[in-house]
Design a protein around this motif. Structure first.
Motif, PDB file in Angstrom:
ATOM      1  N   ALA A 136      38.802  30.345  55.623  1.00 34.65           N
ATOM      2  CA  ALA A 136      38.678  29.582  54.376  1.00 34.65           C
ATOM      3  C   ALA A 136      37.576  28.546  54.518  1.00 34.65           C
ATOM      4  N   SER A 137      36.818  28.353  53.436  1.00 30.29           N
ATOM      5  CA  SER A 137      35.810  27.300  53.427  1.00 30.29           C
ATOM      6  C   SER A 137      36.489  25.935  53.420  1.00 30.29           C
ATOM      7  N   LYS A 138      35.729  24.899  53.733  1.00 28.59           N
ATOM      8  CA  LYS A 138      36.289  23.561  53.908  1.00 28.59           C
ATOM      9  C   LYS A 138      36.986  23.047  52.657  1.00 28.59           C
ATOM     10  N   ASP A 139      36.454  23.396  51.465  1.00 32.02           N
ATOM     11  CA  ASP A 139      37.011  22.838  50.229  1.00 32.02           C
ATOM     12  C   ASP A 139      38.097  23.707  49.608  1.00 32.02           C
ATOM     13  N   THR A 140      38.417  24.850  50.217  1.00 29.96           N
ATOM     14  CA  THR A 140      39.387  25.764  49.619  1.00 29.96           C
ATOM     15  C   THR A 140      40.806  25.208  49.723  1.00 29.96           C
ATOM     16  N   MET A 141      41.505  25.185  48.597  1.00 27.65           N
ATOM     17  CA  MET A 141      42.901  24.767  48.561  1.00 27.65           C
ATOM     18  C   MET A 141      43.820  25.902  48.123  1.00 27.65           C
ATOM     19  N   TYR A 142      43.364  26.703  47.155  1.00 32.86           N
ATOM     20  CA  TYR A 142      44.167  27.800  46.631  1.00 32.86           C
ATOM     21  C   TYR A 142      43.281  29.026  46.451  1.00 32.86           C
ATOM     22  N   GLY A 143      43.903  30.194  46.485  1.00 29.52           N
ATOM     23  CA  GLY A 143      43.157  31.419  46.271  1.00 29.52           C
ATOM     24  C   GLY A 143      44.086  32.592  46.072  1.00 29.52           C
ATOM     25  N   TYR A 144      43.518  33.767  45.946  1.00 30.46           N
ATOM     26  CA  TYR A 144      44.295  34.978  45.702  1.00 30.46           C
ATOM     27  C   TYR A 144      43.615  36.150  46.383  1.00 30.46           C
ATOM     28  N   ASN A 145      44.332  37.249  46.545  1.00 33.37           N
ATOM     29  CA  ASN A 145      43.725  38.515  46.937  1.00 33.37           C
ATOM     30  C   ASN A 145      44.468  39.644  46.242  1.00 33.37           C
ATOM     31  N   THR A 146      43.753  40.749  46.041  1.00 37.42           N
ATOM     32  CA  THR A 146      44.329  41.930  45.406  1.00 37.42           C
ATOM     33  C   THR A 146      44.078  43.140  46.290  1.00 37.42           C
ATOM     34  N   TYR A 147      44.890  44.160  46.122  1.00 35.46           N
ATOM     35  CA  TYR A 147      44.659  45.400  46.850  1.00 35.46           C
ATOM     36  C   TYR A 147      44.993  46.585  45.963  1.00 35.46           C
ATOM     37  N   MET A 148      44.324  47.700  46.239  1.00 38.86           N
ATOM     38  CA  MET A 148      44.594  48.962  45.561  1.00 38.86           C
ATOM     39  C   MET A 148      44.515  50.079  46.594  1.00 38.86           C
ATOM     40  N   VAL A 149      45.400  51.075  46.455  1.00 40.91           N
ATOM     41  CA  VAL A 149      45.456  52.210  47.377  1.00 40.91           C
ATOM     42  C   VAL A 149      45.419  53.495  46.554  1.00 40.91           C
ATOM     43  N   TRP A 150      44.642  54.476  47.018  1.00 41.10           N
ATOM     44  CA  TRP A 150      44.636  55.784  46.361  1.00 41.10           C
ATOM     45  C   TRP A 150      44.291  56.856  47.396  1.00 41.10           C
ATOM     46  N   PRO A 151      44.691  58.105  47.164  1.00 40.61           N
ATOM     47  CA  PRO A 151      44.393  59.171  48.119  1.00 40.61           C
ATOM     48  C   PRO A 151      42.915  59.516  48.123  1.00 40.61           C
ATOM     49  N   VAL A 152      42.420  59.864  49.290  1.00 38.50           N
ATOM     50  CA  VAL A 152      41.038  60.331  49.391  1.00 38.50           C
ATOM     51  C   VAL A 152      40.873  61.566  48.510  1.00 38.50           C
ATOM     52  N   GLY A 153      39.824  61.583  47.722  1.00 39.43           N
ATOM     53  CA  GLY A 153      39.569  62.698  46.831  1.00 39.43           C
ATOM     54  C   GLY A 153      40.110  62.499  45.440  1.00 39.43           C
ATOM     55  N   ALA A 154      41.063  61.564  45.271  1.00 35.53           N
ATOM     56  CA  ALA A 154      41.581  61.273  43.938  1.00 35.53           C
ATOM     57  C   ALA A 154      40.627  60.334  43.215  1.00 35.53           C
ATOM     58  N   ALA A 155      40.860  60.135  41.929  1.00 31.48           N
ATOM     59  CA  ALA A 155      40.005  59.258  41.139  1.00 31.48           C
ATOM     60  C   ALA A 155      40.108  57.824  41.659  1.00 31.48           C
ATOM     61  N   ALA A 156      38.962  57.226  41.945  1.00 27.94           N
ATOM     62  CA  ALA A 156      38.921  55.838  42.408  1.00 27.94           C
ATOM     63  C   ALA A 156      39.002  54.892  41.218  1.00 27.94           C
ATOM     64  N   TYR A 190      49.034  41.941  44.123  1.00 30.38           N
ATOM     65  CA  TYR A 190      48.336  40.671  43.911  1.00 30.38           C
ATOM     66  C   TYR A 190      49.092  39.591  44.657  1.00 30.38           C
ATOM     67  N   GLY A 191      48.384  38.775  45.414  1.00 28.55           N
ATOM     68  CA  GLY A 191      49.028  37.705  46.157  1.00 28.55           C
ATOM     69  C   GLY A 191      48.226  36.420  46.087  1.00 28.55           C
ATOM     70  N   THR A 192      48.890  35.294  46.263  1.00 24.91           N
ATOM     71  CA  THR A 192      48.229  33.992  46.267  1.00 24.91           C
ATOM     72  C   THR A 192      48.452  33.318  47.604  1.00 24.91           C
ATOM     73  N   PHE A 193      47.611  32.345  47.898  1.00 18.89           N
ATOM     74  CA  PHE A 193      47.757  31.604  49.148  1.00 18.89           C
ATOM     75  C   PHE A 193      47.322  30.165  48.918  1.00 18.89           C
ATOM     76  N   SER A 194      47.690  29.303  49.827  1.00 15.14           N
ATOM     77  CA  SER A 194      47.251  27.909  49.794  1.00 15.14           C
ATOM     78  C   SER A 194      46.905  27.475  51.206  1.00 15.14           C
ATOM     79  N   THR A 195      46.040  26.479  51.314  1.00 14.47           N
ATOM     80  CA  THR A 195      45.669  25.912  52.600  1.00 14.47           C
ATOM     81  C   THR A 195      46.279  24.516  52.704  1.00 14.47           C
ATOM     82  N   THR A 196      45.955  23.811  53.776  1.00 15.57           N
ATOM     83  CA  THR A 196      46.468  22.450  53.963  1.00 15.57           C
ATOM     84  C   THR A 196      45.481  21.397  53.464  1.00 15.57           C
ATOM     85  N   GLN A 197      44.368  21.826  52.850  1.00 16.37           N
ATOM     86  CA  GLN A 197      43.369  20.875  52.360  1.00 16.37           C
ATOM     87  C   GLN A 197      43.938  20.052  51.207  1.00 16.37           C
ATOM     88  N   HIS A 198      43.383  18.852  50.973  1.00 16.11           N
ATOM     89  CA  HIS A 198      43.864  17.962  49.916  1.00 16.11           C
ATOM     90  C   HIS A 198      42.707  17.558  49.009  1.00 16.11           C
TER      91      HIS A 198
END
Length: 418
Positions: A136-156, A190-198
């Motif tokens: 995390a960068s110095k000023d980051t306090m909150y953020g999110y990440n997303t993920y997607m899964v699909w079979p190889v060869g299927a529509a992306a 979808y997930g969220t996270f927080s750091t200890t920055q203030h």
């Protein structure tokens, strides 16, 4: 090109490979994608792979391997079974580029895609055999990440373009491992996270300056002094906190200034309650992208009812409890609204049960009409003990003569042509 299927399925299944007969390349630069299609009839085809051998073009062309295929030699690829994983992140975090089967974006927050050749069982659940690591960068306090899964060869996913991820990771490949299935396992998430920055919130005050009877404007608010960045504009939050405004004794908040000469609609009213004469107002820090150095303010119109020696109001910054700023410097969370008023000293009036109320004075200073319970023209519905005093005064002046009513109305008109 060769198509191969396991012998167990060859007798029951017919495969058809659909490819263009001629593929044209420019003399220089990148050519179009080579699209291949496979259809099966007479049964299901499992563990199908396509081998592309263009080695006869060595020295004349190069081949870019996309997410569905792996290189098997110079200008040779095989497109086989597997699972694709796409992860994307919010600004302010950087994904470690330490997996050789993952390809990483060249821009912040772009994430990565990874290919797994691990055989997977339909209906089973899997997770990565090691966590993804972020910095995390110095000023980051909150953020999110997303993920997607699909079979190889299927529509992306429509948003997926392998060319957006030009860097291949180093180190051991990331793997999959089976786990007990459950309702929390899905093909996307979808997930969220927080750091200890203030973030240090500083309340911003102002001074009510004018003569008794005048209506003036003040601007108050909150500044983010950092170092943290309140960044959760993609989350379920409406604001980065609030600030509470309490007017000084001897004054009444009547609303926000009206339109300017150039048709400016004036400042937005972002506070509650929506009425004049309240003891305090709670205003939203209406930003979920509140960076260090940013400030949020609200302009008020304030009527000076009388001079109260030493009168002070306040502005107090309050964090959002769901996404706290974790301010460790509370000394500047509250500041004063001071008063510089001239005129006769007075104390806050007390409503009288016998005060006559046959006429009222509009908060806008129009000199005629009665106040209503809605916000109009940037002003608020008039309520409170100070309005009782105005009504009583207007009744006495009406008994003395109509000319005095007009004079009184002008005294309450805001300064500066507003």
């Amino acid at each position: 090109m060769a198509v191969a299927t396991p012998a167990a399925h060859a007798a029951a299944t017919t495969l058809v490979l659909d490819a263009q007969e001629n593929y044209y390349l420019p003399t220089k630069g990148e050519g179009p994608n080579l699209d291949l299609g496979i259809t099966a009839s007479g049964g299901d085809a499992l563990d199908v792979s396509v081998a592309v051998d263009a080695s006869s073009l060595a020295g004349k062309a190069t081949m870019v391997v996309t997410g569905d295929c792996v290189s098997t030699g110079t200008l040779k690829v095989r497109c086989d079974k597997g699972v694709m994983l796409l992860v994307q992140d919010s600004e302010g975090v950087s994904l470690a580029r330490d997996r050789s089967n993952c390809h990483y974006s060249g821009r912040p927050g772009g994430g990565a895609w990874c290919r797994f050749d691990t055989p997977v069982t339909p209906g089973a659940a899997y997770e990565t055999d090691a966590p993804l690591r972020y910095t995390a960068s110095k000023d980051t306090m909150y953020g999110y990440n997303t993920y997607m899964v699909w079979p190889v060869g299927a529509a992306a996913p429509d948003s997926f373009d392998p060319y957006d991820f030009p860097e291949t990771g180093t180190g051991a490949p990331l793997g999959l491992k089976p786990v007990a299935s459950g309702s929390t396992f899905t093909g996307s998430g979808y997930g969220t996270f927080s750091t200890t920055q203030h973030a240090d919130y500083q309340a911003l005050g102002d001074t009510v300056e004018g003569k008794a009877g005048e209506t003036v404007s003040i601007t108050v608010g909150v500044r983010n002094n950092g170092p943290g960045w309140m960044n959760f504009r993609w989350m379920d939050a409406a604001n980065s906190g609030t600030f509470v405004v309490t007017p000084p004794p001897g004054t009444t908040i009547t609303g926000a200034p009206g339109p300017g000469e150039q048709g400016d609609p004036g400042p937005l009213w972002n506070c509650t309650p929506g009425k004049a004469g309240a003891k305090s107002y709670t205003c939203a820090i209406a930003s979920t992208d509140f960076r260090p150095g940013d400030s949020v303010s609200q302009e008020f119109t304030v009527r000076i009812d009388g001079v109260v020696p030493g009168a002070q109001g306040s502005v107090r910054a309050v964090n959002n409890p769901e996404y706290p700023n974790r301010d460790d410097d509370t000394a500047n969370d509250t500041t004063a609204i001071t008063v510089k008023a001239t005129g006769s000293a007075t104390s806050s009036p007390t409503p009288s049960a016998s005060a006559p109320t046959p006429a009222t004075v509009s908060p806008s200073g129009s000199g005629t009409g009665t106040t209503s319970g809605t916000t109009t023209g940037g002003h608020l519905a008039a309520t409170g003990s100070h309005q009782v005093l105005l009504r009583a005064g207007a009744a006495v002046l009406l008994a003395a003569g109509g000319a005095l009513v007009l004079l009184t109305a002008r005294r309450f008109r805001p300064r500066g042509g507003r």
